[in-house]
Design a protein around this motif. Sequence first.
Motif, mmCIF file in Angstrom:
data_model
loop_
_atom_site.group_PDB
_atom_site.id
_atom_site.type_symbol
_atom_site.label_atom_id
_atom_site.label_comp_id
_atom_site.label_asym_id
_atom_site.label_seq_id
_atom_site.Cartn_x
_atom_site.Cartn_y
_atom_site.Cartn_z
ATOM 1 N N TYR A 290 0.816 -1.212 0.000
ATOM 2 C CA TYR A 290 0.000 0.000 0.000
ATOM 3 C C TYR A 290 0.850 1.264 0.000
ATOM 4 O O TYR A 290 1.889 1.338 0.656
ATOM 5 N N ASP A 291 0.382 2.270 -0.734
ATOM 6 C CA ASP A 291 0.979 3.595 -0.674
ATOM 7 C C ASP A 291 0.138 4.466 0.252
ATOM 8 O O ASP A 291 -0.799 3.982 0.895
ATOM 9 N N ASP A 292 0.445 5.751 0.322
ATOM 10 C CA ASP A 292 -0.226 6.621 1.282
ATOM 11 C C ASP A 292 -1.675 6.908 0.934
ATOM 12 O O ASP A 292 -2.423 7.440 1.752
ATOM 13 N N SER A 293 -2.092 6.568 -0.270
ATOM 14 C CA SER A 293 -3.490 6.757 -0.642
ATOM 15 C C SER A 293 -4.310 5.490 -0.399
ATOM 16 O O SER A 293 -5.453 5.385 -0.831
ATOM 17 N N MET A 294 -3.683 4.524 0.270
ATOM 18 C CA MET A 294 -4.342 3.247 0.601
ATOM 19 C C MET A 294 -4.709 2.449 -0.653
ATOM 20 O O MET A 294 -5.713 1.730 -0.688
ATOM 21 N N GLN A 295 -3.895 2.582 -1.676
ATOM 22 C CA GLN A 295 -4.030 1.780 -2.883
ATOM 23 C C GLN A 295 -2.751 0.961 -3.050
ATOM 24 O O GLN A 295 -1.677 1.380 -2.623
ATOM 25 N N LEU A 296 -2.865 -0.201 -3.666
ATOM 26 C CA LEU A 296 -1.656 -0.941 -3.986
ATOM 27 C C LEU A 296 -0.886 -0.151 -5.035
ATOM 28 O O LEU A 296 -1.443 0.258 -6.054
ATOM 29 N N SER A 297 0.387 0.069 -4.790
ATOM 30 C CA SER A 297 1.184 0.895 -5.695
ATOM 31 C C SER A 297 1.344 0.202 -7.046
ATOM 32 O O SER A 297 1.268 -1.034 -7.158
ATOM 33 N N LYS A 298 1.575 0.994 -8.062
ATOM 34 C CA LYS A 298 1.729 0.473 -9.422
ATOM 35 C C LYS A 298 2.916 -0.478 -9.505
ATOM 36 O O LYS A 298 2.850 -1.523 -10.154
ATOM 37 N N GLU A 299 4.010 -0.120 -8.836
ATOM 38 C CA GLU A 299 5.205 -0.956 -8.860
ATOM 39 C C GLU A 299 4.951 -2.302 -8.192
ATOM 40 O O GLU A 299 5.496 -3.327 -8.601
ATOM 41 N N TYR A 300 4.125 -2.303 -7.148
ATOM 42 C CA TYR A 300 3.800 -3.534 -6.432
ATOM 43 C C TYR A 300 2.902 -4.429 -7.286
ATOM 44 O O TYR A 300 3.079 -5.641 -7.333
ATOM 45 N N CYS A 301 1.951 -3.827 -7.961
ATOM 46 C CA CYS A 301 0.996 -4.604 -8.766
ATOM 47 C C CYS A 301 1.616 -5.106 -10.063
ATOM 48 O O CYS A 301 1.364 -6.247 -10.468
ATOM 49 N N CYS A 302 2.410 -4.285 -10.707
ATOM 50 C CA CYS A 302 2.920 -4.625 -12.037
ATOM 51 C C CYS A 302 4.414 -4.338 -12.133
ATOM 52 O O CYS A 302 4.813 -3.317 -12.716
ATOM 53 N N PRO A 303 5.253 -5.193 -11.549
ATOM 54 C CA PRO A 303 6.699 -4.998 -11.720
ATOM 55 C C PRO A 303 7.070 -5.098 -13.190
ATOM 56 O O PRO A 303 6.383 -5.757 -13.979
ATOM 57 N N ARG A 304 8.138 -4.439 -13.548
ATOM 58 C CA ARG A 304 8.534 -4.371 -14.964
ATOM 59 C C ARG A 304 8.910 -5.753 -15.488
ATOM 60 O O ARG A 304 9.713 -6.464 -14.896
ATOM 61 N N LEU A 305 8.300 -6.123 -16.590
ATOM 62 C CA LEU A 305 8.564 -7.409 -17.229
ATOM 63 C C LEU A 305 8.777 -7.177 -18.721
ATOM 64 O O LEU A 305 7.926 -6.582 -19.393
ATOM 65 N N VAL A 306 9.896 -7.633 -19.225
ATOM 66 C CA VAL A 306 10.214 -7.479 -20.643
ATOM 67 C C VAL A 306 9.882 -8.782 -21.360
ATOM 68 O O VAL A 306 10.398 -9.851 -21.004
ATOM 69 N N VAL A 307 9.008 -8.691 -22.359
ATOM 70 C CA VAL A 307 8.644 -9.851 -23.172
ATOM 71 C C VAL A 307 9.069 -9.538 -24.607
ATOM 72 O O VAL A 307 8.374 -8.814 -25.322
#
Length: 661
Positions: free
Chosen positions: A305-322
């Motif tokens: 969680y970030d300070d807005s009580m949402q899961l942070s973008k980095e936590y939800c979608c770590p960088r993945l190269v395909v």
Amino acid sequence: MNFLFLFFLVESHITIFKGTKGSSMGPRNGRKDVRILLLGEPGVGKTSLILSLVSEEFPEEVPPRAEEITIPADVTPEKVPTNIVDYSAQEQGEESLIVEIHKANVICIVYAVDDDDTIDKITAYWLPFIQEQLGENHLVPIVLVGNKVDLVEYSSLEIILPIMNQYAEIESCVECSAKTLKNISELFYYAQKAVLHPTTPLYVTETRDLTEKCKKALTRIFKICDYDNDAILNDYELNQFQRRCFNTPLQPHALEDVKNLVRKNVEDGIRDDGLTVKGFLFLHILFIQRGRHETTWTVLRKFGYDDSMQLSKEYCCPRLVVPPGCTTELSHQGYHFLTTLFEKYDKDKDGCLSPNEVTDLFSTCPVIAWGPEIVNVVPTNENGWITLQGYLAQWTLIAALDVCRLMEFLAYLGYISSADENQLSAIIVTREKKLDLQKRQTSRNVFHCQVIGPQGAGKSTFMQGFIGKTLQVQASINKAQLTPYTINSLQVYGQEKYLLLHEVDLYGMNDTLTPPELYCDVVCLMYDASHPRSFEYVARSFLKYFSDSKVPVLIVGSKADLPAAIQDYAIQPMAFCNKYKLPPLQAYTSNGTIRKDAYVKLATMAAYPVYKPAWKLLCQSRHLPMAQDSTVWVKAGIGMAAVALVSLFLVKIIKAASENR
């Protein structure tokens, strides 16, 4: 504080905290530094406070303004570099002040406890001026600082408390002395803390309760840590939670102290000697009321969680190269986590998830990962409830088509268990398709198959048959719930593989296929064997798109239970396959018992892609399904090698004979 359940109460009369009202949110977690701005009337001691902090002694001579200083991360409690900025009306104008207000992460309004005029100016000038610059509901926390407590024998906090209640942005108040160094380091610690561990997202002062967003986040965390899904955290689960958040075990006596505290204060906070969600939330209220915001924030941030009580973008979608030509699949670790999750929420242990169990499983997510259409995409039981086989197939489908969505769901479902781990360990990026074609085999476990043919050719029937639905069962399907995809697992030479079917309609003889429709591991060209004009569609498509392609192609004639029609095309289907060195024509029907030959052939062709001239050797028997015997491919390979060796030997003999002449 290393233990979650050891409590610290700020009892000093010179510091007070509050849960602020309103909806303003502090900065995001993970910031690189903190910028503290000191404001206040001339002579209140702003510069002295900064110099006393730096030199650890009261300066004999105080300049009008201290230069901006930076405190290194390794000497701050929160391990974050901190910039401290002084403001002097004597040396700076209002424009400079406005610039600094906008740059600040936290603002300290300094007053002298022995001067009531400086206290009056807090509400008469400074707070309104800050709101004028940043907006009435601005995000920057305020810390009130009462300097010169060494000159009085009383506290100013009785006067300050009403001001704190009136202004939501005020996080805390600290009384200190630059001269005696009393609470100097604490002052800047609390200022830093107001940025890194804000109160507003957590707590509502008026109700003395957690915010709704905080309750929702902590309830999600509770459910993730409730491994047996019995709505209580037992001793083992509490210890695992403790290790995950604070990297240390929970001592037995501390655990019992916590349980007794909850029993004493919360009805139904302890049940069957375990902590309920009600008791769990109570503990976090207690942390905040005792000024231990960082404890709750540590828990929240460990779960993304970030300070807005949402899961942070980095936590939800770590960088993945395909890279181009590669695909994404679930790893063994990913399948293990999802299987464990299935077993956790399959309360009646019947091997499938009822609608209520599915809702419970996704209660930690914003939405459910699938809708009612799932019954026509993966295997289900007779009630339309998703089985474990279908459940894993659906996640395999999501991994293949939308890996970012998969990672987001894994985050919400609690896949991440440590700071060094993220969803990337649940995902495999396969090697490039061209390498598979060069080696004529693949390590992939999920094969994309395009089912291409004219409307009415039986493609939907073929796809539904793949998930076990006969023609009779399909008669009751809600057509509005049909999707262009089905997926199921099958055995290829004793190994479990997934075949993902995607339906592509041909609307006319000159219909154009798009690049995404052409990219796949294997192609199923399907025509209606009972309709004389149907084959022409697939024949033209093959010649236009696949005759020079290295992608394996299987032509399937559907509706094999009906009388076959002579096709209105120059070459009949069987002869067409022979001419272009394709595998033998495959007949298919889902009327009655469904045979899996066509699906196994498609998966086998995808697993062992070969050049089309080799199909004549590899498919010598039209009556033998290609995956029926794993020795077929070995024998075929040996046969091809033997032919090559004999040919080489004959060439040498002929060459030698010519030389002798």
